[in-house]
Scaffold this motif. Structure first.
Motif, PDB file in Angstrom:
ATOM      1  N   LYS A   6      97.445  58.550  33.508  1.00  0.00           N
ATOM      2  CA  LYS A   6      98.806  58.159  33.840  1.00  0.00           C
ATOM      3  C   LYS A   6      99.569  57.603  32.637  1.00  0.00           C
ATOM      4  O   LYS A   6     100.714  57.222  32.756  1.00  0.00           O
ATOM      5  CB  LYS A   6      98.804  57.124  34.959  1.00  0.00           C
ATOM      6  CG  LYS A   6      98.361  57.672  36.287  1.00  0.00           C
ATOM      7  CD  LYS A   6      98.408  56.597  37.338  1.00  0.00           C
ATOM      8  CE  LYS A   6      98.046  57.105  38.694  1.00  0.00           C
ATOM      9  NZ  LYS A   6      96.652  57.479  38.821  1.00  0.00           N
ATOM     10  N   GLU A   7      98.914  57.530  31.490  1.00  0.00           N
ATOM     11  CA  GLU A   7      99.551  56.957  30.313  1.00  0.00           C
ATOM     12  C   GLU A   7     100.087  58.039  29.391  1.00  0.00           C
ATOM     13  O   GLU A   7      99.622  59.173  29.386  1.00  0.00           O
ATOM     14  CB  GLU A   7      98.560  56.060  29.570  1.00  0.00           C
ATOM     15  CG  GLU A   7      98.173  54.849  30.391  1.00  0.00           C
ATOM     16  CD  GLU A   7      97.237  53.920  29.675  1.00  0.00           C
ATOM     17  OE1 GLU A   7      96.739  54.276  28.588  1.00  0.00           O
ATOM     18  OE2 GLU A   7      96.998  52.835  30.199  1.00  0.00           O
ATOM     19  N   LEU A  42     105.561  53.745  33.603  1.00  0.00           N
ATOM     20  CA  LEU A  42     105.140  55.053  34.095  1.00  0.00           C
ATOM     21  C   LEU A  42     104.110  54.918  35.211  1.00  0.00           C
ATOM     22  O   LEU A  42     104.103  55.705  36.159  1.00  0.00           O
ATOM     23  CB  LEU A  42     104.586  55.902  32.948  1.00  0.00           C
ATOM     24  CG  LEU A  42     105.613  56.351  31.916  1.00  0.00           C
ATOM     25  CD1 LEU A  42     104.925  57.123  30.788  1.00  0.00           C
ATOM     26  CD2 LEU A  42     106.715  57.178  32.545  1.00  0.00           C
ATOM     27  N   TRP A  43     103.239  53.913  35.121  1.00  0.00           N
ATOM     28  CA  TRP A  43     102.261  53.686  36.185  1.00  0.00           C
ATOM     29  C   TRP A  43     102.984  53.397  37.502  1.00  0.00           C
ATOM     30  O   TRP A  43     102.642  53.964  38.544  1.00  0.00           O
ATOM     31  CB  TRP A  43     101.334  52.518  35.817  1.00  0.00           C
ATOM     32  CG  TRP A  43     100.210  52.357  36.797  1.00  0.00           C
ATOM     33  CD1 TRP A  43      98.978  52.936  36.724  1.00  0.00           C
ATOM     34  CD2 TRP A  43     100.211  51.580  37.992  1.00  0.00           C
ATOM     35  NE1 TRP A  43      98.221  52.565  37.806  1.00  0.00           N
ATOM     36  CE2 TRP A  43      98.955  51.733  38.609  1.00  0.00           C
ATOM     37  CE3 TRP A  43     101.159  50.768  38.609  1.00  0.00           C
ATOM     38  CZ2 TRP A  43      98.613  51.103  39.806  1.00  0.00           C
ATOM     39  CZ3 TRP A  43     100.828  50.148  39.806  1.00  0.00           C
ATOM     40  CH2 TRP A  43      99.571  50.316  40.386  1.00  0.00           C
ATOM     41  N   ILE A  44     103.992  52.542  37.443  1.00  0.00           N
ATOM     42  CA  ILE A  44     104.768  52.217  38.648  1.00  0.00           C
ATOM     43  C   ILE A  44     105.472  53.460  39.186  1.00  0.00           C
ATOM     44  O   ILE A  44     105.441  53.752  40.385  1.00  0.00           O
ATOM     45  CB  ILE A  44     105.806  51.105  38.347  1.00  0.00           C
ATOM     46  CG1 ILE A  44     105.107  49.765  38.147  1.00  0.00           C
ATOM     47  CG2 ILE A  44     106.855  51.002  39.447  1.00  0.00           C
ATOM     48  CD1 ILE A  44     104.473  49.167  39.379  1.00  0.00           C
ATOM     49  N   GLY A  48     104.218  54.836  42.716  1.00  0.00           N
ATOM     50  CA  GLY A  48     105.108  54.391  43.780  1.00  0.00           C
ATOM     51  C   GLY A  48     104.768  53.000  44.286  1.00  0.00           C
ATOM     52  O   GLY A  48     105.265  52.572  45.323  1.00  0.00           O
ATOM     53  N   ALA A  49     103.930  52.291  43.578  1.00  0.00           N
ATOM     54  CA  ALA A  49     103.510  50.951  43.989  1.00  0.00           C
ATOM     55  C   ALA A  49     104.632  49.941  43.739  1.00  0.00           C
ATOM     56  O   ALA A  49     105.490  50.157  42.890  1.00  0.00           O
ATOM     57  CB  ALA A  49     102.264  50.536  43.203  1.00  0.00           C
ATOM     58  N   PRO A  50     104.617  48.835  44.458  1.00  0.00           N
ATOM     59  CA  PRO A  50     105.574  47.767  44.180  1.00  0.00           C
ATOM     60  C   PRO A  50     105.302  47.161  42.798  1.00  0.00           C
ATOM     61  O   PRO A  50     104.174  47.187  42.313  1.00  0.00           O
ATOM     62  CB  PRO A  50     105.292  46.723  45.269  1.00  0.00           C
ATOM     63  CG  PRO A  50     104.488  47.410  46.301  1.00  0.00           C
ATOM     64  CD  PRO A  50     103.781  48.539  45.620  1.00  0.00           C
ATOM     65  N   TRP A  51     106.348  46.599  42.188  1.00  0.00           N
ATOM     66  CA  TRP A  51     106.201  46.013  40.857  1.00  0.00           C
ATOM     67  C   TRP A  51     105.110  44.955  40.833  1.00  0.00           C
ATOM     68  O   TRP A  51     104.371  44.836  39.861  1.00  0.00           O
ATOM     69  CB  TRP A  51     107.527  45.407  40.389  1.00  0.00           C
ATOM     70  CG  TRP A  51     108.499  46.450  39.961  1.00  0.00           C
ATOM     71  CD1 TRP A  51     109.553  46.930  40.680  1.00  0.00           C
ATOM     72  CD2 TRP A  51     108.515  47.173  38.724  1.00  0.00           C
ATOM     73  NE1 TRP A  51     110.210  47.905  39.968  1.00  0.00           N
ATOM     74  CE2 TRP A  51     109.589  48.066  38.754  1.00  0.00           C
ATOM     75  CE3 TRP A  51     107.702  47.149  37.597  1.00  0.00           C
ATOM     76  CZ2 TRP A  51     109.895  48.919  37.704  1.00  0.00           C
ATOM     77  CZ3 TRP A  51     107.995  47.997  36.540  1.00  0.00           C
ATOM     78  CH2 TRP A  51     109.089  48.870  36.603  1.00  0.00           C
ATOM     79  N   ARG A  52     104.982  44.183  41.891  1.00  0.00           N
ATOM     80  CA  ARG A  52     103.984  43.105  41.924  1.00  0.00           C
ATOM     81  C   ARG A  52     102.551  43.615  41.883  1.00  0.00           C
ATOM     82  O   ARG A  52     101.634  42.857  41.598  1.00  0.00           O
ATOM     83  CB  ARG A  52     104.180  42.241  43.175  1.00  0.00           C
ATOM     84  CG  ARG A  52     105.456  41.437  43.132  1.00  0.00           C
ATOM     85  CD  ARG A  52     105.614  40.600  44.394  1.00  0.00           C
ATOM     86  NE  ARG A  52     106.901  39.950  44.416  1.00  0.00           N
ATOM     87  CZ  ARG A  52     107.120  38.715  43.996  1.00  0.00           C
ATOM     88  NH1 ARG A  52     106.128  38.007  43.517  1.00  0.00           N
ATOM     89  NH2 ARG A  52     108.316  38.185  44.047  1.00  0.00           N
TER      90      ARG A  52
END
Length: 117
Positions: A6-7, A42-44, A48-52
């Motif tokens: 994912k990087e 990019l990971w977020i 689609g995960a929340p920032w937290r």
């Protein structure tokens, strides 16, 4: 930090690194590397995960979000993605599909809507 799929790759980073402004750290705390921040963003975006829920290896989620927001307002993302897509010359197409599953009660399960034709 281990390389994850994912990087951003080294080749991609070389093409866009100069678009991102250098960050000045606060007194007593140096700023995180822009590449780490880009990888966190990019990971977020990819998960689609929340920032937290951002993994700790990318730094505090508030810092990553702040840079994302700042770079978005400055138009840096448009320039970066434009730079990365130049080499493909319309050889790639992106298709977005969304699937939404209805809850069992939405399909007229017992106690649901008694609509009759």
């Amino acid at each position: 930090m281990s390389k994850q799929r994912k990087e951003i790759t080294g080749k991609q980073w070389v093409r866009i690194k100069d678009l991102f402004p250098s960050e000045r750290g606060r007194v007593g705390r140096p700023a995180k590397n822009n590449r780490i921040m880009v990888n966190g963003i990019l990971w977020i975006l990819r998960t689609g995960a929340p920032w937290r829920d951002l993994p700790k290896c990318y730094g505090p989620w508030q810092s990553v979000y702040t840079r994302f927001s700042r770079w978005t307002k400055q138009g840096i993302w448009n320039k970066a993605f434009g730079s990365l897509t130049k080499e493909y010359d319309n050889k790639i197409s992106m298709i977005d599909s969304t699937a939404v599953k209805a809850h069992q009660h939405a399909a007229g399960a017992k106690g649901g809507n008694n609509f009759k034709l």
